[in-house]
Design a protein around this motif. Structure first.
Motif, PDB file in Angstrom:
ATOM      1  N   VAL A  45       0.824  -1.205   0.000  1.00 66.26           N
ATOM      2  CA  VAL A  45       0.000   0.000   0.000  1.00 66.26           C
ATOM      3  C   VAL A  45       0.859   1.256   0.000  1.00 66.26           C
ATOM      4  N   SER A  46       1.946   1.232   0.801  1.00 64.18           N
ATOM      5  CA  SER A  46       2.811   2.408   0.897  1.00 64.18           C
ATOM      6  C   SER A  46       3.738   2.550  -0.307  1.00 64.18           C
ATOM      7  N   GLY A  47       3.947   1.441  -1.039  1.00 70.40           N
ATOM      8  CA  GLY A  47       4.859   1.482  -2.182  1.00 70.40           C
ATOM      9  C   GLY A  47       6.312   1.509  -1.765  1.00 70.40           C
ATOM     10  N   ALA A  48       6.595   1.082  -0.517  1.00 73.26           N
ATOM     11  CA  ALA A  48       7.956   1.152   0.018  1.00 73.26           C
ATOM     12  C   ALA A  48       8.658  -0.197  -0.095  1.00 73.26           C
ATOM     13  N   TYR A  49       9.620  -0.294  -1.025  1.00 71.52           N
ATOM     14  CA  TYR A  49      10.463  -1.490  -1.163  1.00 71.52           C
ATOM     15  C   TYR A  49       9.632  -2.767  -1.281  1.00 71.52           C
ATOM     16  N   VAL A  50       8.606  -2.726  -2.096  1.00 72.15           N
ATOM     17  CA  VAL A  50       7.670  -3.841  -2.204  1.00 72.15           C
ATOM     18  C   VAL A  50       8.363  -5.099  -2.726  1.00 72.15           C
ATOM     19  N   LEU A  51       9.050  -4.990  -3.849  1.00 75.37           N
ATOM     20  CA  LEU A  51       9.684  -6.162  -4.449  1.00 75.37           C
ATOM     21  C   LEU A  51      10.783  -6.763  -3.572  1.00 75.37           C
ATOM     22  N   PRO A  52      11.660  -5.946  -2.936  1.00 76.00           N
ATOM     23  CA  PRO A  52      12.651  -6.541  -2.037  1.00 76.00           C
ATOM     24  C   PRO A  52      12.015  -7.292  -0.866  1.00 76.00           C
ATOM     25  N   VAL A  53      10.941  -6.744  -0.309  1.00 76.34           N
ATOM     26  CA  VAL A  53      10.251  -7.411   0.798  1.00 76.34           C
ATOM     27  C   VAL A  53       9.618  -8.713   0.318  1.00 76.34           C
ATOM     28  N   ILE A  54       9.011  -8.683  -0.863  1.00 72.83           N
ATOM     29  CA  ILE A  54       8.436  -9.902  -1.443  1.00 72.83           C
ATOM     30  C   ILE A  54       9.533 -10.944  -1.648  1.00 72.83           C
ATOM     31  N   GLY A 184      -0.826  -6.339  -5.614  1.00 70.34           N
ATOM     32  CA  GLY A 184      -2.254  -6.042  -5.550  1.00 70.34           C
ATOM     33  C   GLY A 184      -2.541  -4.938  -4.548  1.00 70.34           C
ATOM     34  N   ALA A 185      -1.857  -4.989  -3.392  1.00 80.21           N
ATOM     35  CA  ALA A 185      -2.048  -3.961  -2.375  1.00 80.21           C
ATOM     36  C   ALA A 185      -1.588  -2.598  -2.879  1.00 80.21           C
ATOM     37  N   ARG A 186      -0.594  -2.624  -3.763  1.00 78.95           N
ATOM     38  CA  ARG A 186      -0.064  -1.357  -4.289  1.00 78.95           C
ATOM     39  C   ARG A 186      -1.130  -0.593  -5.067  1.00 78.95           C
ATOM     40  N   ARG A 187      -2.080  -1.304  -5.653  1.00 80.07           N
ATOM     41  CA  ARG A 187      -3.149  -0.657  -6.398  1.00 80.07           C
ATOM     42  C   ARG A 187      -4.117   0.090  -5.475  1.00 80.07           C
ATOM     43  N   MET A 188      -4.032  -0.227  -4.175  1.00 77.93           N
ATOM     44  CA  MET A 188      -4.903   0.434  -3.214  1.00 77.93           C
ATOM     45  C   MET A 188      -4.305   1.734  -2.694  1.00 77.93           C
ATOM     46  N   ALA A 189      -3.111   2.088  -3.179  1.00 75.36           N
ATOM     47  CA  ALA A 189      -2.428   3.290  -2.691  1.00 75.36           C
ATOM     48  C   ALA A 189      -3.288   4.551  -2.750  1.00 75.36           C
ATOM     49  N   PRO A 190      -4.059   4.776  -3.843  1.00 79.22           N
ATOM     50  CA  PRO A 190      -4.887   5.992  -3.878  1.00 79.22           C
ATOM     51  C   PRO A 190      -5.894   6.071  -2.731  1.00 79.22           C
ATOM     52  N   VAL A 191      -6.338   4.921  -2.254  1.00 78.20           N
ATOM     53  CA  VAL A 191      -7.307   4.906  -1.147  1.00 78.20           C
ATOM     54  C   VAL A 191      -6.656   5.422   0.127  1.00 78.20           C
ATOM     55  N   PHE A 192      -5.335   5.215   0.241  1.00 74.45           N
ATOM     56  CA  PHE A 192      -4.622   5.602   1.456  1.00 74.45           C
ATOM     57  C   PHE A 192      -3.868   6.920   1.276  1.00 74.45           C
ATOM     58  N   ALA A 193      -4.454   7.813   0.520  1.00 71.06           N
ATOM     59  CA  ALA A 193      -3.839   9.126   0.312  1.00 71.06           C
ATOM     60  C   ALA A 193      -4.037  10.030   1.526  1.00 71.06           C
ATOM     61  N   SER A 194      -4.966   9.678   2.409  1.00 64.26           N
ATOM     62  CA  SER A 194      -5.242  10.493   3.587  1.00 64.26           C
ATOM     63  C   SER A 194      -4.682   9.844   4.842  1.00 64.26           C
ATOM     64  N   ALA A 195      -4.394  10.680   5.837  1.00 64.54           N
ATOM     65  CA  ALA A 195      -3.892  10.181   7.117  1.00 64.54           C
ATOM     66  C   ALA A 195      -4.938   9.324   7.823  1.00 64.54           C
ATOM     67  N   ALA A 197      -7.064   7.203   6.536  1.00 60.82           N
ATOM     68  CA  ALA A 197      -7.048   5.834   6.006  1.00 60.82           C
ATOM     69  C   ALA A 197      -5.894   5.048   6.610  1.00 60.82           C
ATOM     70  N   TRP A 198      -4.738   5.705   6.768  1.00 61.72           N
ATOM     71  CA  TRP A 198      -3.589   5.031   7.373  1.00 61.72           C
ATOM     72  C   TRP A 198      -3.860   4.702   8.839  1.00 61.72           C
ATOM     73  N   ARG A 199      -4.605   5.582   9.534  1.00 61.91           N
ATOM     74  CA  ARG A 199      -4.939   5.314  10.933  1.00 61.91           C
ATOM     75  C   ARG A 199      -5.814   4.065  11.046  1.00 61.91           C
ATOM     76  N   VAL A 200      -6.748   3.919  10.118  1.00 63.17           N
ATOM     77  CA  VAL A 200      -7.622   2.738  10.117  1.00 63.17           C
ATOM     78  C   VAL A 200      -6.794   1.474   9.869  1.00 63.17           C
ATOM     79  N   LEU A 201      -5.896   1.535   8.876  1.00 59.23           N
ATOM     80  CA  LEU A 201      -5.061   0.376   8.555  1.00 59.23           C
ATOM     81  C   LEU A 201      -4.166   0.008   9.725  1.00 59.23           C
ATOM     82  N   ASP A 202      -3.519   1.010  10.328  1.00 56.92           N
ATOM     83  CA  ASP A 202      -2.617   0.735  11.437  1.00 56.92           C
ATOM     84  C   ASP A 202      -3.366   0.234  12.669  1.00 56.92           C
ATOM     85  N   THR A 203      -4.590   0.697  12.862  1.00 52.86           N
ATOM     86  CA  THR A 203      -5.404   0.190  13.962  1.00 52.86           C
ATOM     87  C   THR A 203      -5.701  -1.293  13.762  1.00 52.86           C
ATOM     88  N   ALA A 204      -6.050  -1.659  12.534  1.00 52.12           N
ATOM     89  CA  ALA A 204      -6.322  -3.070  12.220  1.00 52.12           C
ATOM     90  C   ALA A 204      -5.059  -3.909  12.392  1.00 52.12           C
TER      91      ALA A 204
END
Length: 220
Positions: A45-54, A184-195, A197-204
């Motif tokens: 979702v964050s687009g941070a080092y996705v392929l290396p982590v995978i 697939g999660a990377r495609r959801m990046a536009p949904v998490f453009a707001s703080a 949305a990130w709070r909801v994700l981090d809470t989960a």
């Protein structure tokens, strides 16, 4: 000539069926809600080092599944105390990650999980931090060994001479799953453009990590 053809057909079908069985069984064990999958989703979702982590997750699975096929599962089973210690250590680590996720949810943009590039960006500080977290979530999680080394290793060995075909199928399942999950999660990046949305994700994430951590420690 016909007998030779039939013999080769039998051999090919045996190895192919073993590979398909490995693919299906591996997918069944790998596709589950766990700390590793949650982390891959967050990186995607964050687009941070996705392929290396995978890559870390897939290579780790390949090493562990292959080790199980080679017989490491019997060694792990012979030392249950080591598994109990791993459960306590892994559970404690998950609780720490849960606390960090809760902190991010309460204070968006704070903590080591974010850069200064903007609120809700979710980018990790650096590549090595991202890879280190992926390695820890994989190798400090006792369920990883139960699923890969013990379960998949035992099932692979039940296929006799086709055990490595089964192993290749299981490893392929890992590769396909993590690519689908991260990209697939990377495609959801536009949904998490707001703080928010990130709070909801981090809470989960905090809730799931805390639950898994408590269960690991309680079951030790």
């Amino acid at each position: 000539m016909r007998s030779t053809f039939l013999a080769w057909t039998h051999v090919i079908s045996t190895y192919l069926l073993a590979a398909v069985a490995g693919l299906v069984t591996g997918a069944g064990l790998i596709i589950a809600i766990g700390p590793q999958n949650i982390y891959v989703i967050r990186q995607g979702v964050s687009g941070a080092y996705v392929l290396p982590v995978i890559a870390v997750c897939v290579v780790s699975d390949i090493v562990l599944i292959s080790a199980g096929t080679a017989g490491l599962g019997a060694l792990v089973s012979a030392h249950p105390s080591a598994v109990a210690i791993a459960e306590v250590v892994g559970g404690g680590y998950l609780l720490v990650l849960a606390a960090l996720a809760a902190r991010r949810a309460l204070r968006p943009g704070s903590g080591p999980a974010h850069s200064g590039s903007g609120s809700g960006s979710g980018r990790t500080v650096g590549l090595w931090a991202a890879l280190g977290t992926a390695l820890a979530l994989t190798w400090l999680n006792p369920h990883t060994y139960l699923d890969t080394v013990l379960t998949l290793g035992s099932i692979a060995n039940s296929h006799g001479g086709a055990k490595w075909s089964f192993t290749i199928g299981a490893c392929t399942a890992s590769l396909i799953w993590f690519l689908m999950l991260g990209l697939g999660a990377r495609r959801m990046a536009p949904v998490f453009a707001s703080a928010r949305a990130w709070r909801v994700l981090d809470t989960a994430i905090a809730a799931v990590m805390a639950a898994l951590g408590v269960m690991l420690i309680a079951g030790a």
